[in-house]
Design an enzyme around this catalytic site. Structure first.
Site, PDB file in Angstrom:
ATOM      1  N   ASP A  42     -31.199 -32.928  -8.978  1.00 29.56           N
ATOM      2  CA  ASP A  42     -30.578 -33.403 -10.219  1.00 29.56           C
ATOM      3  C   ASP A  42     -31.551 -34.198 -11.087  1.00 29.56           C
ATOM      4  OD1 ASP A  42     -28.134 -32.367  -9.236  1.00 29.56           O
ATOM      5  OD2 ASP A  42     -27.872 -34.187  -8.057  1.00 29.56           O
ATOM      6  N   LYS A  89     -34.260 -30.550 -13.851  1.00 33.45           N
ATOM      7  CA  LYS A  89     -35.199 -29.426 -13.772  1.00 33.45           C
ATOM      8  C   LYS A  89     -34.791 -28.285 -14.702  1.00 33.45           C
ATOM      9  CE  LYS A  89     -34.638 -28.969  -9.326  1.00 33.45           C
ATOM     10  NZ  LYS A  89     -33.850 -30.171  -8.994  1.00 33.45           N
ATOM     11  N   GLY A 104     -27.273 -26.193  -9.397  1.00 28.37           N
ATOM     12  CA  GLY A 104     -26.533 -25.773 -10.579  1.00 28.37           C
ATOM     13  C   GLY A 104     -26.999 -26.466 -11.824  1.00 28.37           C
ATOM     14  N   HIS A 105     -27.051 -25.732 -12.901  1.00 26.21           N
ATOM     15  CA  HIS A 105     -27.258 -26.401 -14.179  1.00 26.21           C
ATOM     16  C   HIS A 105     -26.543 -25.656 -15.297  1.00 26.21           C
ATOM     17  CE1 HIS A 105     -31.150 -24.278 -13.258  1.00 26.21           C
ATOM     18  NE2 HIS A 105     -30.696 -23.591 -14.268  1.00 26.21           N
ATOM     19  N   GLN A 123     -32.819 -28.257  -5.806  1.00 29.87           N
ATOM     20  CA  GLN A 123     -32.744 -29.548  -5.085  1.00 29.87           C
ATOM     21  C   GLN A 123     -34.046 -30.341  -5.306  1.00 29.87           C
ATOM     22  OE1 GLN A 123     -31.728 -26.633  -2.842  1.00 29.87           O
ATOM     23  NE2 GLN A 123     -29.834 -26.901  -3.950  1.00 29.87           N
ATOM     24  N   THR A 171     -30.802 -30.818   2.686  1.00 29.44           N
ATOM     25  CA  THR A 171     -30.287 -29.456   2.616  1.00 29.44           C
ATOM     26  C   THR A 171     -31.033 -28.629   3.670  1.00 29.44           C
ATOM     27  OG1 THR A 171     -29.672 -27.665   1.124  1.00 29.44           O
ATOM     28  CG2 THR A 171     -31.847 -28.645   0.754  1.00 29.44           C
ATOM     29  N   THR A 183     -22.268 -28.890  -9.762  1.00 29.70           N
ATOM     30  CA  THR A 183     -21.683 -27.995  -8.760  1.00 29.70           C
ATOM     31  C   THR A 183     -20.388 -28.545  -8.178  1.00 29.70           C
ATOM     32  OG1 THR A 183     -23.893 -27.194  -8.241  1.00 29.70           O
ATOM     33  CG2 THR A 183     -22.197 -26.770  -6.603  1.00 29.70           C
ATOM     34  N   ARG A 187     -19.030 -34.391  -8.270  1.00 30.26           N
ATOM     35  CA  ARG A 187     -19.081 -35.716  -7.634  1.00 30.26           C
ATOM     36  C   ARG A 187     -19.935 -36.683  -8.455  1.00 30.26           C
ATOM     37  NH1 ARG A 187     -21.107 -34.494  -1.562  1.00 30.26           N
ATOM     38  NH2 ARG A 187     -22.413 -32.990  -2.627  1.00 30.26           N
TER      39      ARG A 187
HETATM   40  P1  IMP Z   1     -25.964 -28.552   1.233  1.00 32.34           P
HETATM   41  O1  IMP Z   1     -27.200 -28.124   0.542  1.00 32.34           O
HETATM   42  O2  IMP Z   1     -24.697 -28.087   0.573  1.00 32.34           O
HETATM   43  O3  IMP Z   1     -25.985 -28.208   2.707  1.00 32.34           O
HETATM   44  O4  IMP Z   1     -25.886 -30.166   1.181  1.00 32.34           O
HETATM   45  C1  IMP Z   1     -26.818 -30.987   1.858  1.00 32.34           C
HETATM   46  C2  IMP Z   1     -27.166 -32.207   1.027  1.00 32.34           C
HETATM   47  O5  IMP Z   1     -27.930 -31.799  -0.104  1.00 32.34           O
HETATM   48  C3  IMP Z   1     -25.956 -32.948   0.469  1.00 32.34           C
HETATM   49  O6  IMP Z   1     -26.245 -34.331   0.425  1.00 32.34           O
HETATM   50  C4  IMP Z   1     -25.842 -32.405  -0.943  1.00 32.34           C
HETATM   51  O7  IMP Z   1     -25.180 -33.314  -1.800  1.00 32.34           O
HETATM   52  C5  IMP Z   1     -27.308 -32.250  -1.299  1.00 32.34           C
HETATM   53  N1  IMP Z   1     -27.540 -31.243  -2.337  1.00 32.34           N
HETATM   54  C6  IMP Z   1     -27.516 -29.910  -2.216  1.00 32.34           C
HETATM   55  N2  IMP Z   1     -27.799 -29.315  -3.382  1.00 32.34           N
HETATM   56  C7  IMP Z   1     -28.024 -30.282  -4.266  1.00 32.34           C
HETATM   57  C8  IMP Z   1     -28.394 -30.292  -5.656  1.00 32.34           C
HETATM   58  O8  IMP Z   1     -28.593 -29.261  -6.304  1.00 32.34           O
HETATM   59  N3  IMP Z   1     -28.548 -31.522  -6.215  1.00 32.34           N
HETATM   60  C9  IMP Z   1     -28.381 -32.677  -5.499  1.00 32.34           C
HETATM   61  N4  IMP Z   1     -28.045 -32.705  -4.230  1.00 32.34           N
HETATM   62  C10 IMP Z   1     -27.863 -31.526  -3.601  1.00 32.34           C
END
Ligand code: IMP
Length: 434
Positions: free
Chosen positions: A13, A16, A40-41, A224, A239, A300, A303
């Site tokens: 976030d 990018k 996501g953007h 990410q 992640t 996405t 939150r």
């Molecule tokens: P996952 O990628 O859904 O397995 O989530 C694992 C961790 O990465 C969690 O803390 C998510 O909130 C964080 N996360 C995954 N994708 C993003 C993103 O695009 N931006 C910020 N945090 C992310």
């Protein structure tokens, strides 16, 4: 060599999307190499708003290839919805290419993500519940579906017959809801996805390497951020993919010596979503103020993001991990109006001063930020598109980042509009160097 990468230098976030869109103007292809629809953007073009999660942002620019590399995990059903936004706006998917080696996120991965998270209870990761972790688990466990399987229906039937009962047994074990799919239904789904995307599936490693050989400009778009990297991030609150520079090679099938510039996207302050340590986090009113000012709510999941001061221990760590050649500093304008701005330059852990990011989350939980306080600035009313016109204190802030990290600032973003982008470096692609 005409290659350029964009890597998030914090917890994702960092903005990018805007920087990718800016640098994509002179690119011939934009490549995603890791992650899935957890990213996501939102991109606004004229009257149309596009919310992209899996499709590379290059898809919105005519004449550029948008490549989904082998390191990405794809939710085909969700990508169908994304693609619909484009076709509804009169655009085509002709420039899309999907690696035959990219893995597919299945419905049972989503269910397992939810079930695993609830089973973990108070040590839950706080995932996006998109099935990202379970899909990568299956890739490593050698029981995943790959995009190339879409083209081979007999293989799908064979695999589904074994995997479906296995996944349902796992879901039973975690007390999760079973996946209602049958082998026939699954084969039908793959057939539909094949009709939508089959023609775009190819060996993207060959494609990308050939384009580099031809002198074409290739932009690698990271999702990410470094601190969510499965190896180097705040494990286990990460992640499941390699978000650092090395992930470009394994996730797109190119060699390390083919990457020229690496732009590290660094937000002027820090945010993170989900659980996990965050040394410079601001709580109460201070945190809420920054969250509100920066509009820090997820694309996405919606939150609210946790917010805090800029952490240069993190920035230095990210620069080291990815070989960052320039910073793109984003959302600098969000710091307008602060009298003083704090910047974390080291951590104090158990009475010891640490300049490097430690592996232990227990240590990170005990870490206290060592701050330097810089003078703030009022606003950016004098901004005329040039670096020169930025407030003196803002330029001091940027200089402090450069000196503390040893990485020059190449781009500064002070708002969502294209015109609110200061390009300090201006030599991103070979043609621009002449
Ligand atoms: P996952 O990628 O859904 O397995 O989530 C694992 C961790 O990465 C969690 O803390 C998510 O909130 C964080 N996360 C995954 N994708 C993003 C993103 O695009 N931006 C910020 N945090 C992310």
């Amino acid at each position: 060599m005409p290659t350029l990468a964009i890597i998030g230098a914090q917890w994702g976030d960092e903005g990018k999307g805007k920087i990718t869109d800016y640098l994509a103007e002179n690119a011939d292809a934009v490549v995603r190499f890791q992650g899935g629809n957890n990213a996501g953007h939102t991109i606004i073009i004229g009257e149309n708003t596009f919310k992209l999660h899996t499709l590379p942002s290059g898809i919105l620019r005519k004449g550029k290839l948008a490549i989904i590399g082998n390191g990405v995990v794809i939710n085909m059903a969700d990508m169908t919805e994304e693609a619909k936004q484009l076709t509804d706006a009169g655009m085509t998917l002709d420039c899309l290419r999907i690696s035959d080696r990219a893995h597919v996120i299945m419905n049972y991965h989503k269910k397992l993500d939810g079930a695993e998270e609830s089973r973990r209870g108070k040590v839950a990761v706080g995932t996006t519940k998109k099935g990202i972790g379970p899909a990568y688990q299956d890739k490593i466990a050698r029981c995943g579906f790959r995009a190339g399987d879409l083209l081979e229906s007999d293989l799908i039937k064979e695999k589904a017959g074994v995997l479906l009962p296995m996944k349902n047994e796992l879901l039973d074990m975690y007390g999760g809801e079973r996946c209602g799919c049958t082998v026939d239904k699954m084969c039908g789904m793959f057939e539909t996805w094949n009709e939508s995307f089959g023609r775009y599936i190819c060996d993207t490693s060959v494609l990308i390497n050939d384009m580099i050989d031809e002198g074409k400009n290739i932009l690698f778009e990271g999702a990410q951020g470094s601190m969510l990297d499965v190896d180097h991030g705040t494990y286990p609150y990460v992640t499941s993919s390699s978000t650092v520079g090395g992930g470009i090679c394994s996730g797109s099938g190119i060699a390390p010596n083919r990457i020229k510039e690496v732009v590290g996207c660094l937000k002027a302050y820090t945010t993170r979503v989900g659980e996990g340590p965050f040394v410079t986090e601001l709580f109460g009113e201070e945190g809420a103020y920054l969250q509100d000012k920066g509009g820090e709510f997820g694309t996405t999941t919606g939150r609210g993001r946790r917010c805090g001061w800029l952490d240069l221990v993190v920035a230095r760590y990210s620069a080291r991990l990815s070989g960052i050649t320039h910073w793109a500093i984003t959302k600098l304008d969000v710091l307008n109006g602060y009298e003083e701005i704090k910047v974390c330059v080291a951590y104090e852990i158990d009475g010891e001063i640490l300049k490097h990011f430690p592996a232990s989350i227990r240590k990170l939980e005990r870490a206290k930020p060592v701050y330097e306080t810089l003078k703030g600035w009022k606003d950016m009313a004098d901004y005329d598109g040039s670096y020169r016109s930025l407030p003196l204190e803002a330029k001091e802030y940027l200089r402090f980042i450069e000196e503390s990290t040893g990485v020059p600032v190449g781009i500064i973003s002070i708002g969502p509009e294209r015109s609110q982008t200061v390009d300090v470096y201006k030599k991103w692609w070979p043609a621009q160097e002449q």
